[in-house]
Structure formats: structure tokens, C-alpha cells
Design a protein around this motif. Structure first.
Motif, mmCIF file in Angstrom:
data_model
loop_
_atom_site.group_PDB
_atom_site.id
_atom_site.type_symbol
_atom_site.label_atom_id
_atom_site.label_comp_id
_atom_site.label_asym_id
_atom_site.label_seq_id
_atom_site.Cartn_x
_atom_site.Cartn_y
_atom_site.Cartn_z
ATOM 1 N N LEU A 14 0.962 -1.356 0.057
ATOM 2 C CA LEU A 14 0.325 0.028 -0.270
ATOM 3 C C LEU A 14 1.051 1.057 0.479
ATOM 4 O O LEU A 14 1.597 1.612 0.465
ATOM 5 N N LEU A 38 -5.167 8.100 7.233
ATOM 6 C CA LEU A 38 -4.970 7.141 7.723
ATOM 7 C C LEU A 38 -4.607 8.283 10.207
ATOM 8 O O LEU A 38 -5.442 7.713 10.716
ATOM 9 N N TYR A 80 -15.141 -5.247 -0.846
ATOM 10 C CA TYR A 80 -15.397 -4.044 -0.126
ATOM 11 C C TYR A 80 -15.626 -4.528 0.860
ATOM 12 O O TYR A 80 -15.499 -3.990 2.742
ATOM 13 N N PRO A 139 -7.891 -3.994 10.369
ATOM 14 C CA PRO A 139 -8.761 -4.498 8.879
ATOM 15 C C PRO A 139 -10.181 -3.655 8.363
ATOM 16 O O PRO A 139 -9.898 -3.278 7.482
ATOM 17 N N TRP A 163 -10.186 -0.772 8.907
ATOM 18 C CA TRP A 163 -9.661 0.818 8.136
ATOM 19 C C TRP A 163 -9.679 0.358 6.732
ATOM 20 O O TRP A 163 -9.683 1.054 5.526
ATOM 21 N N TYR A 164 -8.279 -0.318 6.709
ATOM 22 C CA TYR A 164 -7.832 -0.578 4.972
ATOM 23 C C TYR A 164 -9.412 -1.147 4.083
ATOM 24 O O TYR A 164 -9.292 -0.865 2.786
ATOM 25 N N LYS A 186 -10.533 0.806 0.850
ATOM 26 C CA LYS A 186 -10.296 -0.320 -0.838
ATOM 27 C C LYS A 186 -12.179 -0.232 -1.292
ATOM 28 O O LYS A 186 -11.874 -0.455 -2.422
ATOM 29 N N ALA A 231 -11.329 6.502 4.355
ATOM 30 C CA ALA A 231 -11.039 5.568 5.060
ATOM 31 C C ALA A 231 -10.884 6.013 6.525
ATOM 32 O O ALA A 231 -11.386 5.871 7.446
#
Length: 412
Positions: A60, A71, A186, A217, A219-220, A224, A229
Motif C-alpha cells: 500500500l 490514516l 470490500y 483491517p 480501516w483498510y 478500498k 477511510a
């Protein structure tokens, strides 16, 4: 007699927000100076440095600016979610009548700025910025209010709750109107992860580490999925338990100094364990967000080069929304709520003080800059930043003057 714990925590929260506003201002000022100095090229290059994570076949990579916005700001949104949940379930927003003025003021403070902005910018792509002047920066607003001597606690609570509801509105606006194409796989994975988190809450898991571990996970998957996010932070906050881990028993104090020290350490540990996971996480996160995340965000986002920049329609719409829409919307809907007996003014507060707070709520800054980054590319984004920075500065000054004048008149 010992003072109640909740007022002490509230005072600590208000004080830390006020101090955090000063750090936030210094970071934004530094960014603005660098963006208009001989070091401007280095400043803008710093924001674009690629930073990546690799683990086996997983990778990433993003520019440093996006790591900050996607983030680090997820931690800010996590804190916002925790504050919202606490206020709704056990705070100022629990009772509808008690929250009537706050909800009315927040609604007016979100709707009026958006309408004013669209009146100035009715066509795309400029119209995409209608959400920019809607939110309030709680750190800056409370920081300015802290400069006014002897402010009634009720007025501080009103502004705090108003800003928190504003943040909820901003979160909904981001989720509904500032998302890209959605990826079903996702989205499903994010929903399943959230389901597991809610299940942990339901079965009574009050340790924080399982929630935080699953937050990564989540957040990821949200990143996606096409949603922004940072919304993962709010979703994670919904799952953090507000109930206490175990009842607080207390202990009888020993008279021997060494034994007393041991009793105090045991009591401190018991108090920590008796706090709800939500309160523990909120207490831990708050200084990191106030003195780390938000100043970092401001440093990377407030820098705008003024060379060749015009104060165009986007800047005008944002400035009108924050400087005129916010105070008028808050004042008019608070007045209407009072007429309909949906709430009462805090003790020692009149409508002139509410107008002053309405101007303080026009300090959009953090969330306004964040939404502007979602709404615009470079060019229009710089215009929006100029509108945000100039209007926030004027709104803070006018708010300070009006609140102080109204309180001085009330004491006379």
C-alpha cells in the motif's frame, strides 16, 4: 468533600481543547508561512513524498499527505465517534428537551451555510464545495472562548455539544456525498468486520485490544471500498463499549504510610479497570489527537501559496457560509426552538451570547479543510482554503468580541 468526577473530567476536556487550539493555530501559521517563503518548494515536495507498506504480496503506497489525511485523521474521527456516542447515551444529548437548543442550533448552523454557498456557486464543479462551510472546529472555537473571562459553564457546554453534533453532520455528508465508486467486495468485508466488533461488544468483551486490532483491517477495507477511510474511525467507535468493565468497590485506607501507598496504587488500578472501555480510549486518545494528529493535519493542509491566487466565487461562498450562515442559522433556529418550548437557555446566557457562539462556530478550519480536500482539486482547493482561513480568523475575532460584550452587559 471530594468533587464529583464527571465535572473534573469535563473541565480537563475543555481545558485540553483550548490548549490544543493554540497548537493547531501555530501549526497552521507555520504551514502558511512556509508555503509563501523561499522554502515553499521543499514544503510542497514534503507533502508528496511517497510512503509505502509492504508485507509479502501485500503493498500500500500513498503520498505522505494522504497518509496524514486518511490514516492519522481516522484517529480524529475515532475520537469524534467516541464523543458522539458518549454524549448521546450519557451526556448532554441524552434527553431530547435538554438537547433541543443544541440540535436546533446545529441544524441551522449546517443548513444556512450550505444554502448561502450554493447561492454563490450554483454550478459544478464549484457547487461540490457546499459541505465545506458546514462544520465547526471545536478546538479552535473553545480556544477562543477560553480567552473570555468567567464564561458560564452552560455556554461552554452548548458550544461543545454544538460542535460535536456538527461533526456528526460532517461525517454523514462525507459518507453520503463525498465518496467515489463503491467496491462491493470490500464493503462486505468492512461490514463483516464491523459485525464481529459489535458481537464483541454484545458478549461483554471490555478489553480494548481486540477492538483496536480489528480496527486496522476495518480501516483498510473501508479505504478500498470507495468510502473515505476515516469513516472507519466512526464505525469502530460505535462498537466500543460504554458500560463499565466491572463495578468499583473502593477500599478502606490504611494508616501506615507504606501500606497506604500500596492501597493507593491498588485503588488507582481498580479505578482504571472500572472505567468503561469508551472512556479509557477517549481519555488516552484525546491528547494525541489534540497535540499530534490535528496539528500535523493543519501543517500539511493549511499551506496555500497566495502568489497569483484570486479571491474567487468558491472563497466568497465559503467565507459567507462561515461568517454569515453559521451565526444566523444558529441564532434563528435557537430562537425558534425557544419559541416552541423545545429547550431552555443555559443559566447566565442570553441570545446575544448565542450569537457570539454562532460566530465562534464559524471557525470551520479542520473539518472544513478536510471536506475541501475531498471536494476539489488544486486551484479551487486553494480558493476554498483562502476562504476557510480568512473567514475562520474573522469569525473568531467577532465571536470573542460579541461573547465578551454580552457577558459584560449581563453582569452589569
Amino acid at each position: 468533600m471530594p468533587r464529583p468526577r464527571y465535572p473534573r473530567l469535563l473541565e480537563q476536556f475543555l481545558e485540553s481543547e483550548a490548549k490544543g487550539g493554540l497548537v493547531l493555530f501555530l501549526a497552521a501559521f507555520l504551514a502558511f508561512v512556509l508555503a509563501n517563503s523561499p522554502g515553499a518548494a521543499a514544503y510542497f515536495a514534503l507533502r508528496e513524498i511517497p510512503v509505502g507498506l509492504r508485507f509479502g504480496g501485500f503493498s500500500l503506497e500513498k503520498p505522505l499527505l494522504l497518509w496524514v489525511n486518511d490514516l492519522l485523521m481516522a484517529l480524529f474521527f475515532l475520537l469524534v465517534g467516541l464523543e458522539l456516542k458518549r454524549e448521546i447515551l450519557s451526556g448532554e444529548l441524552k434527553e431530547l428537551r435538554k438537547a433541543g437548543l443544541v440540535l436546533a442550533g446545529a441544524l441551522g448552523g449546517m443548513a444556512f451555510p450550505a444554502v448561502l454557498y450554493l447561492m454563490v456557486n450554483p454550478s459544478l464543479p464549484q457547487a461540490r464545495g457546499w459541505g465545506v462551510p458546514m462544520a465547526t472546529d471545536i478546538a479552535f472555537a473553545l480556544g477562543v472562548l477560553a480567552l473570555v473571562p468567567r464564561v458560564p459553564l452552560g455556554l461552554k457546554l452548548f458550544l461543545t455539544a454544538l460542535a460535536i453534533v456538527d461533526d456528526l453532520g460532517a461525517v454523514l455528508v462525507i459518507a453520503l456525498f463525498y465518496t467515489g465508486g463503491l467496491e462491493g467486495t470490500y464493503l462486505l468485508l468492512a461490514a463483516l468486520t464491523l459485525g464481529v466488533l459489535l458481537l464483541l461488544n454484545r458478549v461483554g468483551i471490555w478489553y480494548l485490544w481486540p477492538y483496536l486490532l480489528l480496527g486496522l483491517p476495518l480501516w483498510y477495507f473501508v479505504l478500498k471500498s470507495g468510502l473515505h477511510a476515516t469513516l472507519a474511525g466512526v464505525l469502530l467507535a460505535l462498537a466500543i463499549p460504554l458500560r463499565r468493565g466491572r463495578p468499583f468497590q473502593g477500599a478502606a485506607m490504611e494508616t501506615d504510610p507504606e501500606a497506604l501507598e500500596g492501597e493507593l496504587e491498588a485503588l488507582e488500578e481498580e479505578v482504571g479497570e472500572a472505567q468503561s472501555p469508551l472512556h479509557r480510549l477517549e481519555h488516552t486518545l484525546h491528547p494525541w489527537v489534540a497535540y499530534g494528529v490535528l496539528p500535523t493535519f493543519a501543517f500539511f493542509n493549511a499551506g496555500v501559496a497566495l502568489t497569483g491566487l484570486e479571491f474567487g466565487a468558491v472563497a466568497l461562498g465559503v467565507a459567507l457560509g462561515l461568517l454569515l450562515g453559521k451565526p444566523l442559522g444558529i441564532l434563528l433556529l435557537v430562537w425558534l426552538a425557544l419559541r416552541l418550548r423545545l429547550g431552555v437557555l443555559p443559566e447566565g446566557v442570553d441570545l446575544k451570547a448565542i450569537l457570539g457562539v454562532g460566530f465562534l462556530a464559524g471557525i470551520g478550519f479542520t473539518m472544513a479543510l478536510f471536506i475541501a480536500g475531498l471536494a476539489f482539486e488544486e486551484g479551487l482547493l486553494d480558493q476554498a482554503k483562502v476562504g476557510i482561513l480568512s473567514a475562520s480568523l474573522l469569525a473568531g475575532l467577532l465571536g470573542f468580541i460579541l461573547v465578551r460584550a454580552s457577558l459584560d452587559r449581563a453582569r452589569a
